[in-house]
Design a protein around this motif. Structure first.
Motif, PDB file in Angstrom:
ATOM      1  N   SER A   6     131.603 -20.113  22.847  1.00  0.00           N
ATOM      2  CA  SER A   6     130.901 -18.961  23.253  1.00  0.00           C
ATOM      3  C   SER A   6     131.007 -17.659  22.232  1.00  0.00           C
ATOM      4  CB  SER A   6     131.671 -18.446  24.771  1.00  0.00           C
ATOM      5  OG  SER A   6     131.164 -19.519  25.390  1.00  0.00           O
ATOM      6  N   TRP A   7     130.021 -17.038  22.116  1.00  0.00           N
ATOM      7  CA  TRP A   7     129.828 -15.899  21.251  1.00  0.00           C
ATOM      8  C   TRP A   7     131.042 -14.787  21.659  1.00  0.00           C
ATOM      9  CZ3 TRP A   7     126.117 -14.536  17.561  1.00  0.00           C
ATOM     10  CH2 TRP A   7     126.419 -13.051  16.801  1.00  0.00           C
ATOM     11  N   THR A   8     131.366 -14.518  22.586  1.00  0.00           N
ATOM     12  CA  THR A   8     132.208 -13.666  23.047  1.00  0.00           C
ATOM     13  C   THR A   8     133.706 -13.870  22.623  1.00  0.00           C
ATOM     14  OG1 THR A   8     130.784 -13.481  25.007  1.00  0.00           O
ATOM     15  CG2 THR A   8     132.809 -12.023  24.894  1.00  0.00           C
ATOM     16  N   LEU A   9     133.940 -14.987  22.397  1.00  0.00           N
ATOM     17  CA  LEU A   9     135.309 -15.534  21.914  1.00  0.00           C
ATOM     18  C   LEU A   9     135.597 -14.845  20.800  1.00  0.00           C
ATOM     19  CD1 LEU A   9     135.069 -19.403  22.613  1.00  0.00           C
ATOM     20  CD2 LEU A   9     136.638 -17.711  23.891  1.00  0.00           C
ATOM     21  N   ARG A  10     134.570 -14.855  19.833  1.00  0.00           N
ATOM     22  CA  ARG A  10     134.794 -14.234  18.417  1.00  0.00           C
ATOM     23  C   ARG A  10     134.527 -12.718  18.328  1.00  0.00           C
ATOM     24  NH1 ARG A  10     133.042 -13.869  12.773  1.00  0.00           N
ATOM     25  NH2 ARG A  10     134.745 -15.015  11.582  1.00  0.00           N
ATOM     26  N   ALA A  11     133.952 -12.029  19.530  1.00  0.00           N
ATOM     27  CA  ALA A  11     133.668 -10.842  19.522  1.00  0.00           C
ATOM     28  C   ALA A  11     135.310 -10.085  19.953  1.00  0.00           C
ATOM     29  CB  ALA A  11     132.674 -10.506  20.733  1.00  0.00           C
ATOM     30  N   ASP A  12     135.846 -10.836  20.873  1.00  0.00           N
ATOM     31  CA  ASP A  12     137.060 -10.306  21.343  1.00  0.00           C
ATOM     32  C   ASP A  12     138.026 -10.389  20.007  1.00  0.00           C
ATOM     33  OD1 ASP A  12     137.061  -9.681  24.007  1.00  0.00           O
ATOM     34  OD2 ASP A  12     137.369 -11.676  24.766  1.00  0.00           O
ATOM     35  N   LEU A  13     138.102 -11.485  19.210  1.00  0.00           N
ATOM     36  CA  LEU A  13     138.940 -11.799  18.032  1.00  0.00           C
ATOM     37  C   LEU A  13     138.721 -10.701  16.912  1.00  0.00           C
ATOM     38  CD1 LEU A  13     139.029 -15.446  17.716  1.00  0.00           C
ATOM     39  CD2 LEU A  13     140.940 -14.072  18.298  1.00  0.00           C
ATOM     40  N   ILE A  14     137.426 -10.490  16.808  1.00  0.00           N
ATOM     41  CA  ILE A  14     137.061  -9.350  15.743  1.00  0.00           C
ATOM     42  C   ILE A  14     137.434  -7.918  16.298  1.00  0.00           C
ATOM     43  CG2 ILE A  14     135.005  -8.314  14.353  1.00  0.00           C
ATOM     44  CD1 ILE A  14     133.888 -10.968  14.414  1.00  0.00           C
ATOM     45  N   ALA A  15     137.560  -7.656  17.453  1.00  0.00           N
ATOM     46  CA  ALA A  15     137.723  -6.362  18.117  1.00  0.00           C
ATOM     47  C   ALA A  15     139.438  -6.190  17.934  1.00  0.00           C
ATOM     48  CB  ALA A  15     137.462  -6.377  19.625  1.00  0.00           C
ATOM     49  N   ASP A  16     140.133  -7.251  17.873  1.00  0.00           N
ATOM     50  CA  ASP A  16     141.348  -7.144  17.828  1.00  0.00           C
ATOM     51  C   ASP A  16     141.745  -6.727  16.108  1.00  0.00           C
ATOM     52  OD1 ASP A  16     142.039  -7.753  20.327  1.00  0.00           O
ATOM     53  OD2 ASP A  16     142.597  -9.823  19.927  1.00  0.00           O
ATOM     54  N   PHE A  17     140.877  -7.553  15.546  1.00  0.00           N
ATOM     55  CA  PHE A  17     141.230  -7.206  13.944  1.00  0.00           C
ATOM     56  C   PHE A  17     140.700  -5.876  13.536  1.00  0.00           C
ATOM     57  CE2 PHE A  17     138.611  -7.053   9.803  1.00  0.00           C
ATOM     58  CZ  PHE A  17     139.785  -7.425   8.906  1.00  0.00           C
ATOM     59  N   VAL A  18     139.673  -5.345  14.034  1.00  0.00           N
ATOM     60  CA  VAL A  18     138.998  -4.000  13.815  1.00  0.00           C
ATOM     61  C   VAL A  18     139.942  -2.896  14.188  1.00  0.00           C
ATOM     62  CG1 VAL A  18     137.164  -2.167  14.049  1.00  0.00           C
ATOM     63  CG2 VAL A  18     136.660  -4.581  13.788  1.00  0.00           C
ATOM     64  N   CYS A  19     140.526  -3.217  15.292  1.00  0.00           N
ATOM     65  CA  CYS A  19     141.558  -1.937  16.006  1.00  0.00           C
ATOM     66  C   CYS A  19     142.886  -2.109  15.112  1.00  0.00           C
ATOM     67  CB  CYS A  19     141.812  -2.440  17.395  1.00  0.00           C
ATOM     68  SG  CYS A  19     140.573  -2.047  18.504  1.00  0.00           S
ATOM     69  N   ARG A  20     143.157  -3.307  14.750  1.00  0.00           N
ATOM     70  CA  ARG A  20     144.511  -3.224  13.717  1.00  0.00           C
ATOM     71  C   ARG A  20     144.102  -2.773  12.315  1.00  0.00           C
ATOM     72  NH1 ARG A  20     147.262  -7.508  10.899  1.00  0.00           N
ATOM     73  NH2 ARG A  20     145.488  -9.192  11.096  1.00  0.00           N
ATOM     74  N   LEU A  21     142.787  -3.053  11.902  1.00  0.00           N
ATOM     75  CA  LEU A  21     142.588  -2.580  10.638  1.00  0.00           C
ATOM     76  C   LEU A  21     142.555  -1.066  10.579  1.00  0.00           C
ATOM     77  CD1 LEU A  21     141.727  -3.028   7.782  1.00  0.00           C
ATOM     78  CD2 LEU A  21     139.408  -3.333   8.584  1.00  0.00           C
ATOM     79  N   LEU A  22     142.079  -0.470  11.636  1.00  0.00           N
ATOM     80  CA  LEU A  22     141.935   0.908  11.880  1.00  0.00           C
ATOM     81  C   LEU A  22     143.305   1.445  11.967  1.00  0.00           C
ATOM     82  CD1 LEU A  22     139.026   1.477  14.365  1.00  0.00           C
ATOM     83  CD2 LEU A  22     138.960   1.859  11.841  1.00  0.00           C
ATOM     84  N   SER A  23     144.154   1.058  12.652  1.00  0.00           N
ATOM     85  CA  SER A  23     145.312   1.504  12.553  1.00  0.00           C
ATOM     86  C   SER A  23     146.198   1.535  11.506  1.00  0.00           C
ATOM     87  CB  SER A  23     146.256   0.783  13.764  1.00  0.00           C
ATOM     88  OG  SER A  23     145.652   0.655  15.143  1.00  0.00           O
ATOM     89  N   HIS A  24     146.116   0.239  10.553  1.00  0.00           N
ATOM     90  CA  HIS A  24     146.491   0.097   9.514  1.00  0.00           C
ATOM     91  C   HIS A  24     146.072   1.083   8.316  1.00  0.00           C
ATOM     92  CE1 HIS A  24     148.676  -2.491   6.721  1.00  0.00           C
ATOM     93  NE2 HIS A  24     147.833  -2.128   5.719  1.00  0.00           N
ATOM     94  N   MET A  25     144.831   1.435   8.443  1.00  0.00           N
ATOM     95  CA  MET A  25     144.243   2.462   7.486  1.00  0.00           C
ATOM     96  C   MET A  25     145.066   4.033   7.843  1.00  0.00           C
ATOM     97  SD  MET A  25     140.163   1.294   7.310  1.00  0.00           S
ATOM     98  CE  MET A  25     139.704   2.755   6.468  1.00  0.00           C
ATOM     99  N   GLU A  26     145.079   4.027   9.101  1.00  0.00           N
ATOM    100  CA  GLU A  26     145.588   5.337   9.438  1.00  0.00           C
ATOM    101  C   GLU A  26     147.282   5.599   8.931  1.00  0.00           C
ATOM    102  OE1 GLU A  26     145.434   7.848  13.631  1.00  0.00           O
ATOM    103  OE2 GLU A  26     145.918   5.988  13.843  1.00  0.00           O
ATOM    104  N   ALA A  27     147.977   4.438   9.294  1.00  0.00           N
ATOM    105  CA  ALA A  27     149.130   4.323   8.877  1.00  0.00           C
ATOM    106  C   ALA A  27     149.376   4.555   6.978  1.00  0.00           C
ATOM    107  CB  ALA A  27     150.121   3.072   9.138  1.00  0.00           C
TER     108      ALA A  27
END
Length: 500
Positions: free
Chosen positions: A404-425
């Motif tokens: 299912s498409w949404t399985l990866r949408a959820d995984l990429i959402a986790d990645f993007v949120c983590r990347l944004l927090s990492h950039m902020e840090a």
């Protein structure tokens, strides 16, 4: 004298609005991304820009009869919201589910409908994306954002792919693509031919068979299908035991994923056995006398193309009842009254539906440029199918073909949120991916190996997609079971990520 009415109608440029993140598209990926941003990065200022007049993407724009999911909703649904309906759901049921996600999480205030992005310009000096957006009333708006999250899908929503056959201009009836289904189309009592053999054709034929005088499924070559009950026995049992729906969702989801993984593995390891099982499923509805070898036995091994689930075998029930039929042949030409096939057979038709696929549209018809240079997406190399060499501060959601498409949408959402927090840090304003020294001589190939997966729409548009390398980091692996562990474990300081 100035014509003020002309000035009033002309698109007006607005002041610039700035957001930390702009999500492109309010379909299944964009709504999920908005939820994850609010949960994982509260305080992030973001907006979702949607070209259509409402949420839903495919489920909003596609209105042909019977439109339904071809993935089970326990895995196509979000991991954070339990699905309580039948595994295969109609577009209306999916839109209701998405609407509940938006309402329950107050996401509506972040979504702007009727906003079509026309240009996107990255400035390395400003570390910003600048977007020009045309609103549905004609106004031209400008936005800037630190990060662009592309959730617009990968094909043109409102225009399907129809091959050009000889004689189409001679045909006296209607030619319709399912993506452009007329609201007032009257097919009752009509002879209808549906050209195609994929999930759309398999959905449409049983949906209209009861109202047509007859509907014929015309396919150039067969497709594999999985017929079965539109029920989940495990979910039903757990509900009888009064288990909480959140638990049921997670348990059934994991079981479905496990079964899918085993099936995919077997399709490669023992394709003949899997093929026999799939054909037995069809035979159970159509009987021994039906020519299954001709009409439902593909020439490729299972899972080289997507396998659609046929709930309750409705397509095969329609054929068995005589309301529908299947013809496997090629089109010689259109005639005034229908189709002439290469075998010499003629099919009469009042309406011909071309369920022949869609047009790849990898960047949403947006004109991209980076520091003044037009972006040719095909010149980039993908990082795990979600970031691209030389393209700063952007992630793209491209789901799975075999899950299912949404399985990866959820995984990429986790990645993007983590990347944004990492950039902020780190205090970083820009991030992009780049090939490492050890990747310098890495062989490059197309987005996906055609020996692994080769549907027509992908083969037609492969030249539009980024390149892939021969290492897991530089491919979209299509393997949920690997990525569910690999993506959360990505070291955001490894050499593929370049911050500034």
């Amino acid at each position: 004298m100035t014509d003020t009415s002309t000035l009033e109608r002309a698109p007006q440029k607005s002041s610039i609005e700035h957001f930390d993140v702009i999500i492109v598209g309010a379909g299944i990926s964009g709504v999920g991304g908005a939820y994850h941003l609010t949960q994982q990065r509260p305080g992030t200022r973001f907006v979702v820009l949607e070209a259509l007049g409402d949420f839903g993407g495919t489920w909003r724009s596609h209105t042909y009869p019977g439109i339904r999911s071809d993935s089970d909703l326990y895995t196509f649904g979000y991991r954070f919201k339990p699905w309580v309906g039948p595994p295969i759901a109609s577009a209306a049921e999916i839109l209701k589910y998405m609407g509940e996600v938006i309402e329950d999480n107050d996401l509506g205030r972040h979504i702007r409908y009727g906003h079509r992005i026309t240009t996107a310009r990255w400035s390395s000096q400003d570390k910003l994306w600048s977007l020009e957006v045309t609103r549905s009333d004609g106004a031209v708006l400008r936005f800037t954002t630190n990060f662009l999250w592309m959730c617009q899908g990968y094909y043109r929503q409102l225009q399907g792919y129809t091959p050009q056959w000889p004689g189409m201009a001679d045909y006296a009836g209607q030619i319709i693509h399912p993506q452009e289904w007329p609201e007032a189309l009257d097919y009752k009592g009509k002879k209808v031919v549906v050209i195609g053999s994929g999930a759309t054709a398999a959905t449409l034929v049983p949906a209209i068979a009861g109202d047509c005088s007859h509907v014929t499924l015309l396919q150039r070559s067969p497709t594999y299908f999985v017929p079965g009950r539109n029920e989940n026995d495990l979910a039903n049992t757990l509900r009888e035991l009064q288990i909480d729906e959140t638990w049921i969702h997670e348990i059934v989801r994991r079981k479905a994923l496990f079964d899918q993984e085993m099936f995919t593995h077997r399709a490669v390891a023992e394709p003949d056995a899997v093929k026999a099982e799939l054909l037995e499923g069809v035979k159970a509805f159509l009987g021994e006398d039906f020519d299954i070898a001709k009409h439902f036995t593909p020439h490729y091994r299972p899972w080289r193309q997507r396998i659609a689930f046929v709930p309750d075998g409705d397509l095969f029930q329609g054929i068995a009842s005589g309301k529908a039929s299947v013809v496997t042949d090629e089109i010689e030409r259109f005639t005034r009254t229908g189709l002439l096939l290469k075998s010499g057979e003629q099919l009469e038709a009042d309406i011909i539906v071309t369920a022949t696929g869609f047009n790849l549209n990898v960047l949403g018809d947006i004109d991209f440029a980076i520091d003044g240079k037009p972006l040719n997406f095909a010149d980039t190399v993908t990082y795990r199918g979600m970031m691209f060499t030389g393209v700063p501060n952007m992630a793209w959601v491209f789901g799975y073909f075999r899950a299912s498409w949404t399985l990866r949408a959820d995984l990429i959402a986790d990645f993007v949120c983590r990347l944004l927090s990492h950039m902020e840090a780190k205090g970083a304003k820009q991030v992009k991916v780049a090939l490492r020294p050890e990747d310098k001589d890495m062989p490059l190939s197309g987005w996906i190996d055609p020996e692994n997966f080769n549907p027509g729409y992908l083969m037609r548009g492969m030249h539009l997609l980024p390149k892939a390398g021969d290492k897991p980091e530089w491919r979209h692996t299509q393997d949920y079971w690997r990525e569910k562990d690999d993506l959360p474990a990505i070291d955001l300081d490894e050499a593929s990520f370049v911050y500034s």
